[in-house]
Design a protein around this motif. Structure first.
Motif: not given
Length: 379
Positions: A299-325
């Protein structure tokens, strides 16, 4: 209310990434076995620092993590009986936060009116819970019920998640079954279909039909015809602020969410596998070894992949909060609406209650109209 399940392009309003939490709920802060009698730990619930301690009788208490004398963090202190002692001057506070002794005061001298704010705290389901909001509401808001916890036939696997991301991003990941593509190298799931969607003031329920193959089907024993592929219904129930999801006849997952701050979220999850085909005595014997192995290598193998995506999403948002999705899953839009509505409810309640501390500047940003701006088509 029933909602349409059609996948339809909708614009996301980014302010959902800025809202705070509704504090008038129970939040998990630690695994119960990590806090022994006579120990104290610091925890944070949405930027609110709290000292949680277990007294020498085993009772759990939670106090604002600041001595009312000099502001010293109380988690740096020690536990004596049912009291926590500030490390600086030795002031002692009981479980209600009341100063009950100052070591250098004459016994006949009246103590000053010094009290640290206390919070309702519970030890339940192997988790320590704290209610950071209005304490008069603590009995109205229930800790999630976990009936499988007392079932000896279930294998319980505790899973800890730590994410450098806003809790809304983490919640969307849990509701989003369409990201099976991410786990393709783990032989996860594929061909998801949203079957049913409902929402209310504080919940979202979604049913998906999902196909599984490979190692996951073999381990869970759900390969019905030997082909290595099976199709099941996955039901996800978000009851603010926590989750309960099930895989049809196979597993039950309780995901308890802890929003730490705008850029950090944690989770304390209990995964139950009721279909382990082993004698009870053997299951009890091997459980101490089996649980960490299953957690880490499956199960942690799945979670670790999810963590990478969530943290990437957060970094992109913080870099440009005005970007539209753009979002196409109506379950995500419904979830965002609940998150915003609950925060708006809390803001309104806190303006009328003496128990709520003033919100920090970043959480008090204008959010008027956001609930309607993320509305989805209703069926």
């Amino acid at each position: 209310m029933e909602l349409a399940v059609t996948l339809k392009s909708q614009t996301i309003q980014n302010k959902v990434r800025e809202v705070g939490i509704n504090e008038n709920n129970w939040y998990p802060v630690a695994w119960a076995n990590t806090l022994k009698p006579g120990e104290v730990i610091p925890v944070t619930i949405w930027q609110k620092s709290i000292a949680v301690y277990r007294d020498n009788h085993g009772q759990v208490h939670a106090l604002e993590n600041a001595c009312p004398h000099k502001g010293i963090e109380l988690h740096l202190g020690e536990i004596q009986g049912d009291r926590i002692v500030c490390p600086y001057h030795g002031w002692e506070f009981d479980g209600d936060g009341q100063c009950v002794n100052i070591p250098y005061f004459p016994k006949e001298q009246k103590l000053p009116c010094a009290q640290a704010r206390s919070y309702p705290a519970e030890d339940r389901y192997s988790v320590i819970w704290v209610f950071p909001g209005d304490p008069t509401l603590a009995t109205e808001r229930q800790i999630p019920d976990v009936p499988e916890y007392a079932d000896p036939n279930c294998l319980m696997i505790p899973i800890t998640g730590v994410f450098r991301a806003h809790f809304s991003i983490c919640n969307e990941n849990t509701m989003d079954v369409f990201h099976g593509f991410l786990h393709k190298n783990l032989q996860g799931w594929f061909d998801p279909i949203l079957l049913k969607l409902q929402d209310g003031d504080d919940f979202v329920k979604a049913d998906y039909r999902v196909s599984y193959q490979g190692i996951l089907t073999r381990f869970l024993g759900i390969d019905r015809d030997g082909s290595g592929v099976t199709t099941r219904t996955v039901s996800i129930h978000y009851q603010y602020p926590h989750y309960h999801s099930t895989m049809e006849g196979v597993s039950s997952l309780y995901l308890m969410r802890l929003p730490v701050g705008p850029n950090e979220t944690r989770s304390f999850s209990l995964l139950f596998l009721p279909k382990i085909r082993l004698p009870k005595w053997l299951l009890r014997t091997i459980k101490p070894v089996m649980v960490p192995l299953v957690r880490r290598f499956l199960f942690m193998r799945f979670l670790e992949q999810d963590v990478g995506m969530m943290e990437s999403e957060q970094r992109t948002y913080r870099a440009n909060p005005n970007r539209r999705y753009v979002e196409v899953n109506p379950a995500i839009i419904a979830l965002q609406r609940i998150i915003v509505r609950q925060y708006e409810t809390f803001v309104q309640q806190s303006s009328q209650s003496p128990f709520h501390s003033q919100q920090s500047s970043h959480t008090s940003a204008p959010i008027a109209g956001l609930a309607t701006s993320v509305s989805t088509e209703r069926g």
